[in-house]
Design a protein around this motif. Structure first.
Motif, short mmCIF file in Angstrom:
data_model
loop_
_atom_site.label_atom_id
_atom_site.label_comp_id
_atom_site.label_asym_id
_atom_site.label_seq_id
_atom_site.Cartn_x
_atom_site.Cartn_y
_atom_site.Cartn_z
N LYS A 121 0.73 -1.19 0.00
CA LYS A 121 -0.11 -0.01 -0.03
C LYS A 121 0.87 1.27 -0.16
O LYS A 121 0.29 2.42 -0.46
CB LYS A 121 -1.16 0.04 1.18
CG LYS A 121 -0.23 -0.08 2.76
CD LYS A 121 -1.41 -0.24 3.86
CE LYS A 121 -1.60 -1.80 3.79
NZ LYS A 121 -2.59 -1.96 4.94
N ASP A 147 -4.81 -5.64 -0.59
CA ASP A 147 -5.11 -5.39 0.99
C ASP A 147 -6.54 -5.64 1.03
O ASP A 147 -7.48 -5.46 0.07
CB ASP A 147 -5.13 -3.68 1.09
CG ASP A 147 -4.61 -3.32 2.48
OD1 ASP A 147 -5.02 -3.88 3.51
OD2 ASP A 147 -4.12 -2.20 2.49
N SER A 148 -6.95 -6.29 2.21
CA SER A 148 -8.30 -6.99 2.31
C SER A 148 -9.48 -5.96 2.23
O SER A 148 -10.44 -6.24 1.55
CB SER A 148 -8.38 -7.66 3.78
OG SER A 148 -8.01 -6.78 4.76
N GLU A 149 -9.20 -4.68 2.84
CA GLU A 149 -10.28 -3.60 2.63
C GLU A 149 -10.72 -3.15 1.40
O GLU A 149 -11.64 -2.87 0.74
CB GLU A 149 -9.95 -2.39 3.60
CG GLU A 149 -9.76 -2.85 4.97
CD GLU A 149 -8.53 -3.51 5.31
OE1 GLU A 149 -7.58 -3.57 4.61
OE2 GLU A 149 -8.59 -3.95 6.69
N ASN A 214 -2.01 2.45 9.60
CA ASN A 214 -2.50 1.53 8.65
C ASN A 214 -3.81 1.95 7.96
O ASN A 214 -3.94 2.00 6.84
CB ASN A 214 -2.56 0.07 9.19
CG ASN A 214 -2.81 -0.72 8.17
OD1 ASN A 214 -2.14 -1.10 7.02
ND2 ASN A 214 -3.99 -1.84 8.42
N GLU A 218 -4.54 3.11 4.50
CA GLU A 218 -5.57 2.72 3.61
C GLU A 218 -6.71 3.64 2.99
O GLU A 218 -7.48 3.62 2.26
CB GLU A 218 -6.25 1.35 4.56
CG GLU A 218 -5.55 0.37 4.57
CD GLU A 218 -5.97 -0.73 5.40
OE1 GLU A 218 -5.32 -1.84 5.74
OE2 GLU A 218 -6.89 -0.72 5.82
MG MG Z 1 -5.86 -3.70 5.37
#
Ligand code: MG
Ligand code: NDP
Length: 384
Positions: A121, A147-149, A214, A218
């Motif tokens: 990221k 990135d999971s989001e 973090n 994001e």
């Molecule tokens: Mg994440």
């Protein structure tokens, strides 16, 4: 058969990606692997996945690898990493290096019009404006978020148009110190900060999760990836980490992506997109046994990472780069025991206050701002 290069194969994302590939050997093969300092693990991965190209941090280690594997093409250092990003035979480049050292390799992959499975990221934060311009120049290149989001946002947006989106709702576990006061956080140790409640990750991102920097990274990453104004991005604390993020549309519908917290899912989706496939490695989400899904506001008075990121993002230009570089050094100093936990925010805030944002007309501007910010933080906080 798709050929994949993994930049940062010896890290948390890298090893998960290799598990995904291992479970789908008929579909994916490893073309290149890059590690930095973990020689033994890289060697193990080479033996198991037989990549044609390898990169390692130091030249000395590269020499040892050349003796061990005379038929393989072996690179080292930052230049080696750039070459690895640009391999002609690659279909997919997974950027799983920690920190902004990954930028140039990502740029090379874009110039070669690859699919980039983007975990790193920091690249989108420090150089997002530049990367987005480059993507217009190389329209066949594509970035699929890992990135999971962002994978959740991307998945939730499938089938809809950009101008139908109203709000991106990024969920946050709240990190190790959720519910703590400033007083509680004054003397927290590295060991305490490294305990994440839901995810097992590399050290840097685990500290970033505990500060909520973090989540700030994001927010900027989401703005850069999806071209949504900062005013339309929200962060919501969701301690169970089951809803990985949500998209609110103009008609008030909210579409979310749910799953057990496991990075193998977003990694696999970035590899198989636009298809969905069986994932034997993954645990299914059992909604019947889920006791609750709860939501809360971010405590911005204690965890300043999100607000500082919104500020940097709205100023734009080189300010997100300063936010990122100052944080990278602050985390490094915290991990070395040279600064206290709360000084991470102080460092980011002071670095941003002294910086006058510049237009990003080349990658050199980002490199210059990155170098100057790092030097400023080391000079002022790294000498204890
Ligand atoms: Mg994440
Ligand atoms: P790790 O620290 O576990 O791994 C980092 C990888 O990068 C390792 O392979 C490491 O090599 C390599 N590396 C470190 N420094 C350098 C350098 N200077 N030059 C070249 N390679 C280097 O990190 P994670 O896997 O946790 O995270 C990777 C990226 O993915 C980060 O940007 C993070 O924010 C993002 N991410 C991670 C998630 C996670 O679940 N872990 C979730 C979402 C995003 P070595 O170990 O051999 O020294």
């Amino acid at each position: 058969m798709k050929s994949i290069t993994i930049l940062g194969s010896t890290g948390s994302i890298g090893t998960n990606a290799l598990k995904v590939i291992d479970a789908k050997r008929d579909e994916f093969q490893v073309l290149g692997l890059s590690g930095y300092s973990n020689f033994d693990l890289l060697k193990e991965q080479i033996e198991k996945f037989n990549p044609k190209y390898i990169c390692i941090g130091s030249e000395e280690k590269a020499e040892i690898l050349k003796e061990l594997y005379p038929n393989k093409i072996i690179y080292s250092g930052d230049e080696g990493l750039k070459t690895m990003g640009a391999l002609d035979e690659a279909d997919i480049v997974l950027t799983a290096i920690s920190g902004s050292v990954g930028i140039e390799a990502t740029v090379e992959a874009i110039k070669k019009e690859k699919r980039i499975a983007l975990a790193n990221k920091e690249t989108m934060v420090a150089a997002g404006e530049y990367i987005n311009r480059l993507l217009k120049e190389y329209p066949k290149a594509e970035i699929i978020p890992v990135d999971s989001e962002h994978s959740a946002l991307f998945q939730s947006m499938q089938g809809s148009k950009e101008n139908e989106v109203k709000t991106l709702i990024i969920t946050a576990s709240g990190g190790t110190f959720r519910g703590k006061t400033l007083e509680d956080l004054k003397d927290v140790t590295v060991e305490q900060a490294l305990k994440h409640p839901n995810w097992s990750m590399g050290k840097k991102i685990t500290i970033d999760s505990s500060t909520l920097v973090n989540k700030g990274l994001e927010v900027i990453e989401a703005h850069m990836l999806f071209n949504i104004a900062y005013e339309n991005i929200e962060v919501l604390v969701h301690p169970q980490s089951i809803i990985h993020s949500m998209v609110e549309f103009k008609d008030t519908s909210i579409i979310a992506q749910l799953g057990v917290p496991d990075m193998k899912l977003p990694i696999q989706y970035a590899f198989t997109y636009p298809r969905r496939e069986e994932s034997p490695e993954l645990e299914r989400l059992n909604l019947r046994t889920l006791k609750e899904l709860t939501f809360d506001q971010v405590d911005n008075k204690v965890f300043k990472g999100v607000e500082l990121a919104f500020k940097a993002g709205k100023i734009g230009k080189t300010m997100p780069c300063v936010f990122n570089s100052a944080n990278e050094v602050a985390v490094e100093l915290f991990l070395k025991g040279k600064i206290k936990f709360l000084e991470i925010y102080e460092i980011i805030e002071n670095a941003m206050n002294k910086h006058c944002a510049e237009e990003i007309d080349s990658l050199d501007i980002i490199k210059k701002v990155d170098t100057n910010t790092r030097k400023w933080v080391y000079d002022n906080y790294g000498t204890n």
